[in-house]
Structures are given as structure tokens and as C-alpha cells.
Scaffold this motif. Structure first.
Motif, PDB file in Angstrom:
ATOM      1  N   LYS A 199      -2.426   7.107   7.296  1.00  0.00           N
ATOM      2  CA  LYS A 199      -1.887   5.750   7.417  1.00  0.00           C
ATOM      3  C   LYS A 199      -0.366   5.777   7.531  1.00  0.00           C
ATOM      4  O   LYS A 199       0.227   5.029   8.314  1.00  0.00           O
ATOM      5  CB  LYS A 199      -2.309   4.958   6.173  1.00  0.00           C
ATOM      6  CG  LYS A 199      -2.107   3.466   6.243  1.00  0.00           C
ATOM      7  CD  LYS A 199      -3.114   2.788   7.163  1.00  0.00           C
ATOM      8  CE  LYS A 199      -2.698   1.362   7.499  1.00  0.00           C
ATOM      9  NZ  LYS A 199      -2.393   0.532   6.315  1.00  0.00           N
ATOM     10  N   THR A 200       0.259   6.655   6.774  1.00  0.00           N
ATOM     11  CA  THR A 200       1.720   6.773   6.801  1.00  0.00           C
ATOM     12  C   THR A 200       2.214   7.102   8.204  1.00  0.00           C
ATOM     13  O   THR A 200       3.169   6.500   8.707  1.00  0.00           O
ATOM     14  CB  THR A 200       2.177   7.889   5.841  1.00  0.00           C
ATOM     15  OG1 THR A 200       1.801   7.537   4.514  1.00  0.00           O
ATOM     16  CG2 THR A 200       3.686   8.083   5.904  1.00  0.00           C
ATOM     17  N   LEU A 201       1.543   8.056   8.826  1.00  0.00           N
ATOM     18  CA  LEU A 201       2.025   8.501  10.133  1.00  0.00           C
ATOM     19  C   LEU A 201       1.813   7.421  11.195  1.00  0.00           C
ATOM     20  O   LEU A 201       2.606   7.294  12.130  1.00  0.00           O
ATOM     21  CB  LEU A 201       1.359   9.832  10.501  1.00  0.00           C
ATOM     22  CG  LEU A 201       1.578  10.930   9.422  1.00  0.00           C
ATOM     23  CD1 LEU A 201       1.008  12.263   9.856  1.00  0.00           C
ATOM     24  CD2 LEU A 201       3.049  11.068   9.026  1.00  0.00           C
ATOM     25  N   ILE A 202       0.776   6.602  11.000  1.00  0.00           N
ATOM     26  CA  ILE A 202       0.578   5.446  11.886  1.00  0.00           C
ATOM     27  C   ILE A 202       1.653   4.390  11.597  1.00  0.00           C
ATOM     28  O   ILE A 202       2.285   3.861  12.511  1.00  0.00           O
ATOM     29  CB  ILE A 202      -0.833   4.856  11.684  1.00  0.00           C
ATOM     30  CG1 ILE A 202      -1.891   5.854  12.189  1.00  0.00           C
ATOM     31  CG2 ILE A 202      -0.967   3.509  12.416  1.00  0.00           C
ATOM     32  CD1 ILE A 202      -3.318   5.504  11.791  1.00  0.00           C
ATOM     33  N   ASP A 251       0.834  -1.203   0.000  1.00  0.00           N
ATOM     34  CA  ASP A 251       0.000   0.000   0.000  1.00  0.00           C
ATOM     35  C   ASP A 251       0.869   1.254   0.000  1.00  0.00           C
ATOM     36  O   ASP A 251       1.969   1.263   0.578  1.00  0.00           O
ATOM     37  CB  ASP A 251      -0.880   0.035   1.261  1.00  0.00           C
ATOM     38  CG  ASP A 251      -1.931  -1.073   1.271  1.00  0.00           C
ATOM     39  OD1 ASP A 251      -2.331  -1.522   0.176  1.00  0.00           O
ATOM     40  OD2 ASP A 251      -2.339  -1.470   2.383  1.00  0.00           O
ATOM     41  N   GLU A 252       0.355   2.308  -0.600  1.00  0.00           N
ATOM     42  CA  GLU A 252       1.058   3.597  -0.469  1.00  0.00           C
ATOM     43  C   GLU A 252       1.075   3.973   1.006  1.00  0.00           C
ATOM     44  O   GLU A 252       0.087   3.791   1.719  1.00  0.00           O
ATOM     45  CB  GLU A 252       0.338   4.687  -1.260  1.00  0.00           C
ATOM     46  CG  GLU A 252       0.613   4.620  -2.734  1.00  0.00           C
ATOM     47  CD  GLU A 252       0.408   5.967  -3.427  1.00  0.00           C
ATOM     48  OE1 GLU A 252       1.301   6.829  -3.323  1.00  0.00           O
ATOM     49  OE2 GLU A 252      -0.626   6.135  -4.073  1.00  0.00           O
ATOM     50  N   GLY A 253       2.206   4.531   1.433  1.00  0.00           N
ATOM     51  CA  GLY A 253       2.318   4.937   2.830  1.00  0.00           C
ATOM     52  C   GLY A 253       2.932   3.877   3.719  1.00  0.00           C
ATOM     53  O   GLY A 253       3.046   4.058   4.923  1.00  0.00           O
ATOM     54  N   GLU A 254       3.352   2.745   3.120  1.00  0.00           N
ATOM     55  CA  GLU A 254       4.059   1.737   3.916  1.00  0.00           C
ATOM     56  C   GLU A 254       5.542   2.085   4.002  1.00  0.00           C
ATOM     57  O   GLU A 254       6.121   2.607   3.047  1.00  0.00           O
ATOM     58  CB  GLU A 254       3.917   0.341   3.290  1.00  0.00           C
ATOM     59  CG  GLU A 254       2.528  -0.266   3.372  1.00  0.00           C
ATOM     60  CD  GLU A 254       2.150  -0.753   4.778  1.00  0.00           C
ATOM     61  OE1 GLU A 254       2.978  -0.660   5.717  1.00  0.00           O
ATOM     62  OE2 GLU A 254       1.001  -1.219   4.936  1.00  0.00           O
ATOM     63  N   ILE A 255       6.142   1.755   5.120  1.00  0.00           N
ATOM     64  CA  ILE A 255       7.591   1.863   5.267  1.00  0.00           C
ATOM     65  C   ILE A 255       8.184   0.570   4.716  1.00  0.00           C
ATOM     66  O   ILE A 255       7.762  -0.518   5.112  1.00  0.00           O
ATOM     67  CB  ILE A 255       7.977   1.983   6.764  1.00  0.00           C
ATOM     68  CG1 ILE A 255       7.172   3.084   7.451  1.00  0.00           C
ATOM     69  CG2 ILE A 255       9.484   2.197   6.913  1.00  0.00           C
ATOM     70  CD1 ILE A 255       7.365   4.456   6.903  1.00  0.00           C
ATOM     71  N   GLY A 307       9.305  11.133  -1.165  1.00  0.00           N
ATOM     72  CA  GLY A 307       8.530  10.733   0.010  1.00  0.00           C
ATOM     73  C   GLY A 307       9.446  10.374   1.177  1.00  0.00           C
ATOM     74  O   GLY A 307       9.197  10.759   2.325  1.00  0.00           O
ATOM     75  N   THR A 308      10.511   9.671   0.871  1.00  0.00           N
ATOM     76  CA  THR A 308      11.455   9.257   1.911  1.00  0.00           C
ATOM     77  C   THR A 308      12.188  10.454   2.498  1.00  0.00           C
ATOM     78  O   THR A 308      12.333  10.583   3.718  1.00  0.00           O
ATOM     79  CB  THR A 308      12.449   8.234   1.320  1.00  0.00           C
ATOM     80  OG1 THR A 308      11.710   7.134   0.780  1.00  0.00           O
ATOM     81  CG2 THR A 308      13.424   7.750   2.365  1.00  0.00           C
ATOM     82  N   ALA A 312       5.067  17.441  -4.369  1.00  0.00           N
ATOM     83  CA  ALA A 312       3.993  17.943  -3.508  1.00  0.00           C
ATOM     84  C   ALA A 312       3.185  16.773  -2.948  1.00  0.00           C
ATOM     85  O   ALA A 312       2.857  16.732  -1.762  1.00  0.00           O
ATOM     86  CB  ALA A 312       3.087  18.879  -4.303  1.00  0.00           C
ATOM     87  N   ARG A 313       2.896  15.816  -3.819  1.00  0.00           N
ATOM     88  CA  ARG A 313       2.082  14.665  -3.424  1.00  0.00           C
ATOM     89  C   ARG A 313       2.801  13.793  -2.392  1.00  0.00           C
ATOM     90  O   ARG A 313       2.257  13.451  -1.340  1.00  0.00           O
ATOM     91  CB  ARG A 313       1.742  13.845  -4.679  1.00  0.00           C
ATOM     92  CG  ARG A 313       0.835  12.677  -4.440  1.00  0.00           C
ATOM     93  CD  ARG A 313       0.534  11.921  -5.741  1.00  0.00           C
ATOM     94  NE  ARG A 313      -0.452  10.897  -5.506  1.00  0.00           N
ATOM     95  CZ  ARG A 313      -0.176   9.685  -5.010  1.00  0.00           C
ATOM     96  NH1 ARG A 313       1.070   9.376  -4.731  1.00  0.00           N
ATOM     97  NH2 ARG A 313      -1.130   8.817  -4.818  1.00  0.00           N
ATOM     98  N   SER A 314       4.048  13.436  -2.703  1.00  0.00           N
ATOM     99  CA  SER A 314       4.776  12.523  -1.821  1.00  0.00           C
ATOM    100  C   SER A 314       5.102  13.163  -0.477  1.00  0.00           C
ATOM    101  O   SER A 314       5.069  12.487   0.555  1.00  0.00           O
ATOM    102  CB  SER A 314       6.073  12.051  -2.497  1.00  0.00           C
ATOM    103  OG  SER A 314       5.814  11.116  -3.508  1.00  0.00           O
ATOM    104  N   SER A 315       5.408  14.446  -0.469  1.00  0.00           N
ATOM    105  CA  SER A 315       5.745  15.088   0.807  1.00  0.00           C
ATOM    106  C   SER A 315       4.491  15.259   1.666  1.00  0.00           C
ATOM    107  O   SER A 315       4.559  15.164   2.890  1.00  0.00           O
ATOM    108  CB  SER A 315       6.467  16.424   0.579  1.00  0.00           C
ATOM    109  OG  SER A 315       5.684  17.314  -0.171  1.00  0.00           O
ATOM    110  N   TYR A 316       3.369  15.478   1.024  1.00  0.00           N
ATOM    111  CA  TYR A 316       2.114  15.563   1.787  1.00  0.00           C
ATOM    112  C   TYR A 316       1.819  14.216   2.456  1.00  0.00           C
ATOM    113  O   TYR A 316       1.488  14.157   3.650  1.00  0.00           O
ATOM    114  CB  TYR A 316       0.965  15.977   0.871  1.00  0.00           C
ATOM    115  CG  TYR A 316      -0.348  16.143   1.601  1.00  0.00           C
ATOM    116  CD1 TYR A 316      -0.542  17.184   2.507  1.00  0.00           C
ATOM    117  CD2 TYR A 316      -1.402  15.250   1.401  1.00  0.00           C
ATOM    118  CE1 TYR A 316      -1.743  17.330   3.193  1.00  0.00           C
ATOM    119  CE2 TYR A 316      -2.602  15.387   2.078  1.00  0.00           C
ATOM    120  CZ  TYR A 316      -2.764  16.429   2.974  1.00  0.00           C
ATOM    121  OH  TYR A 316      -3.946  16.571   3.651  1.00  0.00           O
ATOM    122  N   ILE A 317       1.998  13.153   1.710  1.00  0.00           N
ATOM    123  CA  ILE A 317       1.811  11.809   2.276  1.00  0.00           C
ATOM    124  C   ILE A 317       2.728  11.602   3.479  1.00  0.00           C
ATOM    125  O   ILE A 317       2.354  10.985   4.470  1.00  0.00           O
ATOM    126  CB  ILE A 317       2.085  10.724   1.197  1.00  0.00           C
ATOM    127  CG1 ILE A 317       0.962  10.727   0.148  1.00  0.00           C
ATOM    128  CG2 ILE A 317       2.235   9.343   1.821  1.00  0.00           C
ATOM    129  CD1 ILE A 317       1.199   9.775  -1.028  1.00  0.00           C
TER     130      ILE A 317
END
Lengths: 450, 450
Positions: free
Chosen positions: B406-409, B103-107, B142-143, B175-180
Motif C-alpha cells: 500500500k505504501t508503494l502505491i 492508515d499505516e503506509g499513508e504519506i 519510515g520517512t 526494521a519494521r518501518s524501513s520494510y514498510i
């Protein structure tokens, strides 16, 4: 001119920073939309001795087409940050100003005004973000590519970077800028279609792996492209791969256009491969190298006389890996006829609308001079040309092929001392005595609160 | 889903490397278009301990829309490299395969299969270039953004990078990846429109310079945006700038939403500014810092308790300046039901269609396990989800806001030892015993020529 389908021009006006639009609304409401002059320049870096100016055609296309659609205005309205009067003004927005720029394919240096915009300040601000966005990546990759070209002797260079470029636009611009800088072509098919750049390709490891054997993979490819196969030989074992290519070519009675080596000790492997090809009668087969190639590796291999005829340059080229961005700026230098300068000590700017002159000696660049726009510099060639006047294109933009030819001629005017890829040595433009004097006077008057 | 107007989908099929199409023609002619499985993974780097997986929605949009238009086919025909039979085949081309992805937002970590494509090999090859292109820049930024977020404590982070991004697409993706990754918004207006990301802006130095005085500039801006002005205070002298902002706010009887400092000693200047704002009753005014910001500078300023409430992160974010590309790859692991692997010693790949499992302990990641697709790993959570089945979307893609939450979780499940931005310490996925065994058997059989 650029094919419009490459980007969605209906949307490009919003590809800007929000503050450009909020400031615009303030200028609009306060009746402050007077003529402004902005200079685009690159700040010094010890990693580059010169820059290749590319990207102008992309900027011109943007300026001639920028508009706000109903949908754009609806979005701006929805933010609650803009009033109807201003949105109405944007409805008829177009660029009506002047664009001065050095020609694409010119060699330029840090601290030189290479693009100059003269327009009502609302227009000059709204276009800022795209202007920097498109010029930076164009110049960055063009310069990196020219460094590769400068050490490649007569070797073929191909852009292989699309997959590792920062998105689709960067992939397109990388193909364009590297072609201008002397590359022979690109792997990017869309760049072939949109820009007319020659396209090249070989085969992938996955192709070899999908077959039961390397030999069978080579046979299949060669039977479809009998005149045109470059065999990728390093999927399993490079030298065995060369032998398989030779075996297949002999069996099928075809020529080997070339082989590609994508890993390992390129010097040793290319020598061994050359020997094998030659003793088997494939003296015309070229050896192509790829995998982590940059200007430093090309120079090393060329210096050691590796029998490599061409290089596929990918990631390092398109990301300009050793310098992934230029410190470039777009600064206000005049507003409503008055000179403007920032005083912060580290980032001081030179005010006034300018001209950039180049002085040659024995067909080499002797020096560059930044002057006031109205000055005449004896023996100087004017570098800033008027491309757009009152919103209309007034100077023809050459074809990409012409820009490329011009670039390679221009590059010969750069003294060899500046062509080093490892030693830092550059040309700092002189500021004309008159520009120094009027700048100094202005600084004193600002400091004394005048 | 992504608004289609962001890129021109009619043209995206040609945004590929030429060899994808020439290989495709060989597969086509030889009747070799069997099902292939490809894995996308990132190779290790000592500059990143983890990666944030983003960009999937952009890839899905591409896969669901890819087609060759008449104009595309006409261009391919004009190259002389393709026969009518194959061009006819491309006329009806669509992606009919399966897409598995985390999923998007997974580490995620290096050497993990984070995207897996299972499709007729012609399709799986043609999409390769775009897949890597869009995922690489998405994950890269994003990273980088998540590293900023990880050290920013509760400070506001805004993407200011559009102008220095590598082209338009990179600006949108950044913009998209940093917002995520936990940023609060972006300066990019188009990203606001297309992705629904909150947009922010202050004012530029040129705005201040275009006025006869800083005070007048502040007055004009504040009269148009009385509730919403962040005063840029460092055009001439930062502390004088703060005083001017205070003067204007008092005179007009308005609040100061905040000030922005874009240069100089951010620690000392923010302290001095905070004092001035507080003693003048502007305790709610925020201090915003920008100019060369990255995760290292944020950490230093946060550690020293600089009274800075938010950061504008630009160039360093969008170019991922300390690591401008990921060494990522898309490798064939199965073809026509048979496992595939490359033997080159340095870049050996693990064959077979796979699953990626994650094992948690006390709500933290304990380990990741790469297994054969059919294996079941006790206590493991399946990370690869089926998003596209036989060309149809079968799993909903969450909204950007949901991905961000979800990313922050997810980030909380990463053990703190791996969150360092300076010490290299990462998780290497285990290979399941069964996958090791069958890989070893396969290697022996290849080496022995079996």
C-alpha cells in the motif's frame, strides 16, 4: 543488576545480525571455534572531547542470560539457513568467555579499548550486535548528559526525554545514563521502578487547558499536592500564570514549591517571575525551565545568571541531537593466539589483546596508554577490569547511585581544558612503544605476504 | 498484530511521565474524568517534504493491552505520591476510548492531525508518553527509508542498522518501518521472527581476518553456503578480494551470489569489480555496497550509474542522522464537549475534534484539508479511520506485507515535485473555512476573557 522484566531475555539472542549466525555455522562446521579477542572502541569525532562510559551493567546482564529457546531455534530452522548439528549446538549455547571493561562512570576517549571480549569466536561474534547496540546509546546519552552537567553549575537537571527517545529501550537507557552523569532524576516512571532513579513531574498544558481557567487548574492541583506543586505557568501568558500561582497559593495558604516555564524568553521571563515570587514572599519557590534545552542553552542562561534553579532536558538529551550516533566499532585483534589487524588505510586497527593504562598527575588525567595486555606500565592505573571470567561474574557491579557518585569524582580528574562544550580538544591515547614495535613488525609481515 | 514477547506489556503502563499519573490523580479526585480529544501531529521542518506514517500497529497493541499490575501499583504506592482510592482505580484501568488514525503506509504532512484519541482524560493522558515515543521513531525511520527508496531506482535496500540503533526497540522499529517503506529486508534476526520480515546477511571483516588468508575464508564460507555466499571483498584490498572470490568460485565450481564492498570509492571499485566479474563469467553476481550509506549517497551513485545492485543502509537510516527527531506533539483540542486551544503565539493549536480529508486529481494528491469532525468535504477522501471504538479494535490492521504494498502505491500519488531529497517543497493542509471561522470566534472569546 537489572530487573529482568525490562526486556524479554528469552528473545535477546536473536537480536543479532543474521551474518553473526551464518558465520557461526561456518566456524562450527569447520571446527574453527578458537578463542578470539575483540576490542570495542569509539572513533574520533570533533564534536566530543571525552565520553562517559555507561551501559556496562546492561551488557553484563545480557551476557549472563543469553540463550536460545526452542522457539528461537524453531525460527532459525524455518529460515532454511541452518543445519540440525548447528541448531543443536545453539541449544546449549551460553557465554563462557571473559569480559574486560572499564568501570561504568569512567571518562574515556576515542581510540581506546574500553571493552574487550575474549571468548570462542562463535560467542564473541553472536554477542557483537547487542554489545554495540546497548553501549552506543548508553555512552551517547551519558556523554551528552555530562556535558549538560558540566555547564549547569549547581542547577538541578531532570531527564524529560522519554516521549522523544527512539523507542522504549532508549527512553530507559537515557534515564539511566543521564542519572549516572549527574542528573537528579527522570520523568520516566518505569525507570524509577526498574533502576530506582528518583522521579519528578510537574503538570502539562493540557491539564491547564482542560479547566475553565488557569486559576482553577492550579487550585485543583494544589489541593491534591499542597506541598508539592510546580505550577506550569506558560499555557496562556507566562507572567499572568505566575500571578495566578501566587494568587492560588495565598488563597489556599500553601507554599509554592516552584513554577515551570516551558517557552518564550527564558532569561527575561525567569527574572520577572523571580521578582514577582520574591515580593510576594515566595522566596523558596524554585523556577524550573524546559523546552528545547541543551548544554548550549544551559550555559548561556547560567552565564547570564538567569534565576533558574533547574532544567528539564528532553529531546536534545535523549537523541544526542548534535551527534545522534557514535562511530564505534568492535574489532577482532587476536584469534587463536595470533594477532589480527585490518590493513585498509583509513580504518587500520591495532592488534593484540590489550590493557588501557591511565597516568595521573596532581589528581588530574595526564595521559592514557594503550599497551599489550601483558605489559606493565610504570605509574599507570589499569583501566580494563575483568568483569566476567569463563562466563561467571567475578567483579561486583556497583549500584547506580554508587556509579553516579564515582562519575562525579572521575569528572574532577578531567583537566578543565577538555571540558569545553564548544572548543575541540581531546586526549589521544599513546600506544606503548612495545605495542607499536610488534604492530609494525606484523604489518610488514602481512604486506610481504608472510 | 505484534507478538507480545517483543516488549513486556505488564510493565508498559509505567513507561510514562510521572506527571501523567499525578494529573490523573487530580482528575480522579476532582471528578474531572470527562471525555477529551487529543490530536497528534508533526510540526514543520525544512528537512522533510513529507512523512511516512508508520507505527500504528505498535500503538494499537499497547492500547489494547495496557494495565497496571500489582507490582506496578506497589511501586506507585512506594513513591508516596498516590492515595489508595486512586491506586484502586488504576487496578481496573483499561483503555475504553476511541482511536482514529490514518492508515499505516499513508504519506502525510506537517500540521495534520494524523492520530486522534477520544477518551476519558485520565486515559488520554496516561497513554500520551508511549504514543509519542512509538510513533515518533516509527515515522522518523519510515520517512528516512522512503527517501532512500525514492532515489534507489530498482536497487535492493536492506536495513543494516540494528547495532547502531538507539537501543533494542529502535532496532526493531527501524526494521519494521524501513520494510514498510520499500526496503527488501533486514539483517535483524529478531525482526525476522517477530515481524516476518525477510532477513539477509553476508560476512564480516572479522570472519576474513580470523582465517590465515582471505581465500581460505571465502572457501570455508562458500563450502557451507555454496548457493548463497556474498563475499565481503574489502578486508585487505578490494580488487584483490574480488579476484579471490572469483578464484574460489572457479576452484569450487560454484556461483558467486554476490560481493559486498564496505569502504573506499564505491563508484570506481564497483565498476572495476563488475568488469572482473563479467569477464570471468559471473554476470549474475550482484554487487552490494555498504558503509555510511544514506539517500544522498545512493542518489549520487545511481545518477552516476554505478553498477551497484543493492545497498545496506545502517546508521544513517536508523538514527535518521540528518534529522534525529521530529518536533511532534499531542495536544488537547476538546474537553467535555468544549473546544480547547493554546494561545502562546508560536505554538497555537487548532481546536475541535477533526477529520483530515485528501483531495486527489489525476491520481495525485492535490491538497489536504483539515476540517471539523462533523464536516463533509466534497470530493475529499476521509483519512482518519476509526481503529478502536470504546476500547475494542473495530478495523482490521493489515499485515506488514500489505502495508508495504500500500505504501508503494500511496507514494505514487505524491507529486514528483515533493519527492526531492534536497529541495524543500511541501503541502500545507488547508483549514476548512468553517473550522477557521469557529476557531477565530473562540480565540476572540478567550482573549476577551469570555
Amino acid at each position: 543488576m537489572l530487573n529482568k522484566r525490562f526486556v524479554d531475555y528469552d528473545n535477546m539472542s536473536l537480536l543479532t545480525d543474521l551474518y553473526e549466525l551464518t558465520m557461526a555455522q561456518v566456524y562450527f562446521e569447520k571446527g574453527l571455534n578458537k578463542t578470539a579477542v575483540f576490542n570495542f572502541f569509539i572513533r574520533p569525532t570533533n564534536k566530543r572531547n571525552y565520553f562517559l562510559f555507561t551501559g556496562l551493567d546492561l551488557l553484563i546482564d545480557y551476557l549472563l542470560n543469553i540463550k536460545f529457546t526452542e522457539e528461537d531455534l524453531e525460527f532459525l530452522r524455518s529460515t532454511g539457513k541452518f543445519k540440525e548439528d548447528f541448531l543443536n549446538y545453539l541449544k546449549d549455547f551460553k557465554f563462557t568467555g571473559n569480559l574486560y571493561a572499564v568501570d561504568e562512570g569512567e571518562i574515556v576517549f576515542a581510540n581506546e579499548p574500553i571493552v574487550q571480549v575474549e571468548a570462542p569466536i562463535i560467542q564473541a561474534q553472536i554477542i557483537e550486535t547487542f554489545l554495540i547496540n546497548t553501549l552506543q546509546i548508553s555512552i551517547l546519552v551519558g556523554t551528552k548528559a555530562l556535558r549538560c552537567y558540566s555547564v549547569a553549575s549547581d542547577k538541578i537537571l531532570i531527564d524529560f526525554g522519554l516521549r522523544r527517545a527512539h523507542g522504549t529501550d532508549a527512553g530507559m537507557i537515557a534515564a539511566r545514563s543521564s542519572y549516572i552523569a549527574g542528573f537528579s532524576g527522570t520523568s520516566n516512571v518505569l525507570a524509577g521502578k526498574i533502576f530506582g532513579i528518583p522521579i519528578y513531574g510537574t503538570m502539562a498544558h493540557s491539564f491547564v487547558m482542560a479547566h475553565e481557567s488557569e486559576e482553577k487548574a492550579f487550585e485543583n492541583f494544589a489541593s491534591v499536592y499542597p506541598e508539592n506543586t510546580i505550577f506550569l505557568v506558560d499555557t496562556y501568558d507566562t507572567i499572568e500564570g505566575v500571578k495566578n500561582a501566587i494568587k492560588v497559593a495565598k488563597k489556599k495558604g500553601i507554599r509554592i514549591k516552584g513554577i515551570r516555564i516551558d517557552s518564550g524568553d527564558l532569561l527575561a521571563l525567569s527574572r520577572e517571575a523571580r521578582k514577582l515570587l520574591d515580593i510576594n514572599g515566595f522566596r523558596d519557590a524554585i523556577i524550573f525551565a524546559s523546552g528545547g534545552i541543551n548544554e548550549y542553552k544551559i550555559k548561556e542562561l547560567v552565564d547570564k545568571k538567569a534565576p533558574i534553579d533547574g532544567y528539564g532536558v528532553g529531546t536534545e538529551l535523549v537523541t544526542s541531537a548534535d551527534l545522534p550516533y557514535l562511530d564505534c566499532a568492535y574489532k577482532l585483534v587476536e584469534y587463536d593466539g595470533k594477532p589480527k589487524m585490518k590493513l585498509s588505510t583509513k580504518k587500520m586497527t591495532v592488534p593484540y589483546k590489550k590493557q588501557l593504562y591511565r597516568v595521573f598527575k596532581n589528581e588530574k588525567i595526564l595521559k592514557d596508554i594503550v599497551s599489550h595486555f601483558d605489559e606493565h606500565i610504570e605509574d599507570g592505573v589499569k583501566m580494563l577490569k575483568l568483569y566476567i571470567k569463563d562466563g561467571e561474574l567475578v567483579r561486583n557491579t556497583p549500584s547506580l547511585h554508587e556509579i553516579r557518585e564515582k562519575t562525579l569524582i572521575n569528572f574532577k580528574t578531567l583537566p578543565d581544558t577538555f571540558k569545553s562544550i564548544t572548543q575541540h580538544m581531546t586526549i589521544n591515547p599513546e600506544i606503548s612503544p612495545r605495542l607499536i614495535k610488534i604492530t609494525e613488525d606484523l604489518r610488514k609481515s602481512i604486506k610481504s605476504g608472510g
